[in-house]
Design an enzyme around this catalytic site. Structure first.
Site, PDB file in Angstrom:
ATOM      1  N   HIS A  56      51.124   6.767 -59.826  1.00 11.93           N
ATOM      2  CA  HIS A  56      50.336   7.204 -60.976  1.00 11.93           C
ATOM      3  C   HIS A  56      49.330   8.265 -60.519  1.00 11.93           C
ATOM      4  O   HIS A  56      49.110   8.472 -59.320  1.00 11.93           O
ATOM      5  CB  HIS A  56      49.587   6.020 -61.598  1.00 11.93           C
ATOM      6  CG  HIS A  56      50.477   4.941 -62.138  1.00 11.93           C
ATOM      7  ND1 HIS A  56      51.094   5.030 -63.356  1.00 11.93           N
ATOM      8  CD2 HIS A  56      50.852   3.736 -61.604  1.00 11.93           C
ATOM      9  CE1 HIS A  56      51.819   3.934 -63.570  1.00 11.93           C
ATOM     10  NE2 HIS A  56      51.685   3.136 -62.520  1.00 11.93           N
ATOM     11  N   HIS A  68      41.294  16.416 -69.108  1.00 12.91           N
ATOM     12  CA  HIS A  68      41.234  17.645 -69.893  1.00 12.91           C
ATOM     13  C   HIS A  68      39.883  18.334 -69.764  1.00 12.91           C
ATOM     14  O   HIS A  68      39.754  19.505 -70.133  1.00 12.91           O
ATOM     15  CB  HIS A  68      41.529  17.347 -71.357  1.00 12.91           C
ATOM     16  CG  HIS A  68      42.965  17.029 -71.635  1.00 12.91           C
ATOM     17  ND1 HIS A  68      43.488  16.986 -72.905  1.00 12.91           N
ATOM     18  CD2 HIS A  68      43.989  16.718 -70.794  1.00 12.91           C
ATOM     19  CE1 HIS A  68      44.779  16.670 -72.843  1.00 12.91           C
ATOM     20  NE2 HIS A  68      45.102  16.486 -71.570  1.00 12.91           N
ATOM     21  N   GLU A 103      35.088  13.760 -95.443  1.00 12.90           N
ATOM     22  CA  GLU A 103      35.732  12.536 -95.909  1.00 12.90           C
ATOM     23  C   GLU A 103      36.800  12.066 -94.925  1.00 12.90           C
ATOM     24  O   GLU A 103      36.982  10.873 -94.703  1.00 12.90           O
ATOM     25  CB  GLU A 103      36.358  12.748 -97.288  1.00 12.90           C
ATOM     26  CG  GLU A 103      37.321  13.916 -97.353  1.00 12.90           C
ATOM     27  CD  GLU A 103      37.880  14.142 -98.738  1.00 12.90           C
ATOM     28  OE1 GLU A 103      38.135  13.149 -99.437  1.00 12.90           O
ATOM     29  OE2 GLU A 103      38.052  15.320 -99.123  1.00 12.90           O
ATOM     30  N   THR A 104      37.531  13.013 -94.345  1.00 15.95           N
ATOM     31  CA  THR A 104      38.581  12.750 -93.360  1.00 15.95           C
ATOM     32  C   THR A 104      38.508  13.868 -92.345  1.00 15.95           C
ATOM     33  O   THR A 104      38.225  15.017 -92.697  1.00 15.95           O
ATOM     34  CB  THR A 104      39.967  12.740 -94.036  1.00 15.95           C
ATOM     35  OG1 THR A 104      39.982  11.740 -95.056  1.00 15.95           O
ATOM     36  CG2 THR A 104      41.076  12.438 -93.036  1.00 15.95           C
ATOM     37  N   HIS A 159      44.420   8.217 -91.990  1.00 14.62           N
ATOM     38  CA  HIS A 159      44.747   8.420 -93.396  1.00 14.62           C
ATOM     39  C   HIS A 159      46.151   8.963 -93.622  1.00 14.62           C
ATOM     40  O   HIS A 159      46.473   9.427 -94.737  1.00 14.62           O
ATOM     41  CB  HIS A 159      43.710   9.297 -94.095  1.00 14.62           C
ATOM     42  CG  HIS A 159      43.498   8.920 -95.535  1.00 14.62           C
ATOM     43  ND1 HIS A 159      44.383   9.248 -96.531  1.00 14.62           N
ATOM     44  CD2 HIS A 159      42.511   8.206 -96.135  1.00 14.62           C
ATOM     45  CE1 HIS A 159      43.948   8.782 -97.691  1.00 14.62           C
ATOM     46  NE2 HIS A 159      42.810   8.134 -97.480  1.00 14.62           N
ATOM     47  N   HIS A 200      54.492   7.599 -69.505  1.00  9.04           N
ATOM     48  CA  HIS A 200      53.257   6.965 -69.054  1.00  9.04           C
ATOM     49  C   HIS A 200      52.178   7.025 -70.138  1.00  9.04           C
ATOM     50  O   HIS A 200      51.438   6.052 -70.332  1.00  9.04           O
ATOM     51  CB  HIS A 200      52.764   7.635 -67.768  1.00  9.04           C
ATOM     52  CG  HIS A 200      53.530   7.228 -66.548  1.00  9.04           C
ATOM     53  ND1 HIS A 200      52.930   6.696 -65.432  1.00  9.04           N
ATOM     54  CD2 HIS A 200      54.857   7.258 -66.272  1.00  9.04           C
ATOM     55  CE1 HIS A 200      53.856   6.427 -64.510  1.00  9.04           C
ATOM     56  NE2 HIS A 200      55.033   6.776 -65.009  1.00  9.04           N
ATOM     57  N   HIS A 210      39.562   8.256 -91.123  1.00 15.57           N
ATOM     58  CA  HIS A 210      38.878   8.176 -92.415  1.00 15.57           C
ATOM     59  C   HIS A 210      38.173   6.828 -92.477  1.00 15.57           C
ATOM     60  O   HIS A 210      38.768   5.797 -92.179  1.00 15.57           O
ATOM     61  CB  HIS A 210      39.886   8.313 -93.550  1.00 15.57           C
ATOM     62  CG  HIS A 210      39.301   8.117 -94.922  1.00 15.57           C
ATOM     63  ND1 HIS A 210      38.622   9.117 -95.584  1.00 15.57           N
ATOM     64  CD2 HIS A 210      39.290   7.035 -95.746  1.00 15.57           C
ATOM     65  CE1 HIS A 210      38.231   8.664 -96.770  1.00 15.57           C
ATOM     66  NE2 HIS A 210      38.601   7.401 -96.892  1.00 15.57           N
ATOM     67  N   HIS A 216      44.558  11.372 -69.019  1.00 17.80           N
ATOM     68  CA  HIS A 216      45.803  10.601 -69.074  1.00 17.80           C
ATOM     69  C   HIS A 216      46.556  10.703 -67.756  1.00 17.80           C
ATOM     70  O   HIS A 216      46.297  11.583 -66.928  1.00 17.80           O
ATOM     71  CB  HIS A 216      46.692  11.076 -70.231  1.00 17.80           C
ATOM     72  CG  HIS A 216      47.141  12.514 -70.146  1.00 17.80           C
ATOM     73  ND1 HIS A 216      48.240  12.917 -69.411  1.00 17.80           N
ATOM     74  CD2 HIS A 216      46.625  13.642 -70.710  1.00 17.80           C
ATOM     75  CE1 HIS A 216      48.396  14.222 -69.529  1.00 17.80           C
ATOM     76  NE2 HIS A 216      47.421  14.693 -70.302  1.00 17.80           N
ATOM     77  N   CYS A 217      47.493   9.806 -67.573  1.00 19.58           N
ATOM     78  CA  CYS A 217      48.367   9.851 -66.405  1.00 19.58           C
ATOM     79  C   CYS A 217      49.389  10.963 -66.612  1.00 19.58           C
ATOM     80  O   CYS A 217      49.858  11.186 -67.731  1.00 19.58           O
ATOM     81  CB  CYS A 217      49.059   8.497 -66.238  1.00 19.58           C
ATOM     82  SG  CYS A 217      49.935   8.305 -64.663  1.00 19.58           S
ATOM     83  N   ASP A 234      44.986  13.135 -65.157  1.00 17.49           N
ATOM     84  CA  ASP A 234      44.714  14.507 -65.583  1.00 17.49           C
ATOM     85  C   ASP A 234      43.547  14.459 -66.550  1.00 17.49           C
ATOM     86  O   ASP A 234      43.641  13.875 -67.631  1.00 17.49           O
ATOM     87  CB  ASP A 234      45.974  15.072 -66.258  1.00 17.49           C
ATOM     88  CG  ASP A 234      45.713  16.342 -67.072  1.00 17.49           C
ATOM     89  OD1 ASP A 234      44.612  16.909 -66.986  1.00 17.49           O
ATOM     90  OD2 ASP A 234      46.630  16.751 -67.819  1.00 17.49           O
ATOM     91  N   MET A 261      48.627   4.909 -70.885  1.00 24.34           N
ATOM     92  CA  MET A 261      47.777   5.484 -69.838  1.00 24.34           C
ATOM     93  C   MET A 261      47.007   6.710 -70.302  1.00 24.34           C
ATOM     94  O   MET A 261      47.265   7.841 -69.892  1.00 24.34           O
ATOM     95  CB  MET A 261      48.604   5.808 -68.599  1.00 24.34           C
ATOM     96  CG  MET A 261      49.127   4.581 -67.883  1.00 24.34           C
ATOM     97  SD  MET A 261      49.610   4.889 -66.172  1.00 24.34           S
ATOM     98  CE  MET A 261      48.018   4.901 -65.348  1.00 24.34           C
TER      99      MET A 261
END
Length: 379
Positions: free
Chosen positions: A129, A134, A313-314, A340, A179, A289, A169-170, A132, A184
């Protein structure tokens, strides 16, 4: 809780949703001035702080406004491969996790701090494993520097040089989608050193913070339409890959399981409290939402150098990203927090609850007449 009945327990606090406000056009927050690159010796002299990670929806203790200068914030995460139950019918998934939770724990630092992660892959696991980030720069977000086989650990350090909420994430070569969709991924939040601000530059504060990690699972079925159970992740791999390629998830859930954020697992708040909701999705787009509430201030893309939008609202979270929304609760009750895409909320599991205590405000809403015989006349 059954997928189709999660809203039945929603009370007065989940009765209405408001309208979409105009998008603010305020200027973006000025980015912090770049600091000269530090040497390894200089970084070693910075204060080192050990953070104690907790499982979502909770977030470890942290300052909202940084005190002092940059720090090295140290985290330790163990990878755990394990079988988990993902719904109330007993469906199982051969999951891969950071620290045993789905999603992985949320990390919080401030812009200019250094993140130092010890990534541990115990010998009890079967696969290699990595991670990463971001939020990181270079080496595939750190994935190239953290490839750990069972029985190994690696230590990665990177500078948090831009504020916002980001996915991690992996990302093992050739197996990234598998993964990620077996659990992950998680979120790191890099706060501005001066804390969050609204579109006009006024300080914003939260009383509580919750992480909602949305996961899409791809669990194969047998010839009778029943979900299959596997003895190991390796055994599940070939058939899971075929379901993944259909782009049709068997489950879309918050925090690892249908109903994970309902009942005893529901998020809690009080009238008058401001809550920061961090919502991540490492693979697919989603549309959070809050039924009966709103996003007072929303960083839809999660990046705090950009002004937040108001009164949404969303909001839209792109696959592979994390967003953030602030809301001050004005009414008590059970609020439904949903994706939503209502098919995914009602039938696949992407729903949770926020239970809010306090006094009802009749000025905001009242029942003028209880349901009964029709006595009104057309006008």
């Amino acid at each position: 809780m059954e997928r189709r009945s999660f809203l039945k327990t929603a009370g007065l606090g989940a009765m209405s949703a408001g309208a979409l406000a105009a998008v603010t056009t305020a200027p973006a927050r000025a980015a912090a001035a770049p600091t000269p690159a530090r040497t390894a010796e200089e970084i070693a002299k910075l204060p080192h702080v050990k953070a104690h990670l907790v499982a979502p929806p909770f977030v470890h203790e942290h300052e909202q406004v940084a005190t002092g200068g940059p720090k090295v914030v140290q985290f330790r995460m163990e990878i755990e491969e394990k079988k988990v139950v993902v719904d109330n019918e007993g469906t199982t998934l051969q999951a891969m996790t950071f620290n045993g939770s789905l999603p992985g724990p949320t990390m919080v630092v401030h812009e200019g701090d250094y993140v130092e992660l010890t990534l541990v892959n115990p010998a009890s696991n079967a696969m290699m494993h990595n991670v990463d980030f971001h939020s990181a720069t270079g080496a595939l977000g750190g994935a190239k520097l953290t490839n750990v086989n069972p029985g190994e650990e690696a230590v990665l350090r990177f500078k948090a040089d831009r504020p916002g909420t980001f996915v991690y994430h992996c990302a093992p070569e050739g197996m990234v989608p598998w993964h990620v969709t077996t659990g992950m991924h998680g979120t790191i939040m890099v706060l501005p050193r001066e804390g969050l601000k609204d579109a006009d530059g006024n300080p914003l504060h939260y009383d509580k913070v919750y992480t909602i990690g949305e996961l899409d699972f791809y669990i194969p079925k047998d010839e009778n339409g029943k979900f299959k159970d596997y003895a190991s992740a390796a055994e599940s791999f070939p058939e899971t890959m075929e379901v993944m390629k259909s782009l049709t998830p068997s489950h879309v859930v918050f925090n690892g399981k249908v109903g994970a954020l309902t009942g005893e697992g529901a998020m809690k708040a009080k009238v008058g409290e401001t809550v920061l909701f961090i919502h991540s999705q490492a693979n697919r787009d989603t549309r959070p939402h809050l039924i009966g509430g709103h996003g007072d201030w929303v960083w839809e893309t999660g990046k705090f150098n950009n002004p937040p939008e108001k009164d949404l609202e969303t909001w839209f979270i792109r696959g592979g990203s994390a967003g953030a929304a602030l809301y001050t609760f004005k009414q008590p009750g059970v609020y439904a927090y949903v994706n939503h895409n209502l098919i995914e909320a009602f039938y696949l599991g992407a729903a949770g609850h926020v239970v809010v205590e306090g006094d009802w405000n009749n000025d905001l809403m009242t029942q003028v007449k209880a349901p009964g015989p029709i006595t009104s006349k057309p006008w």
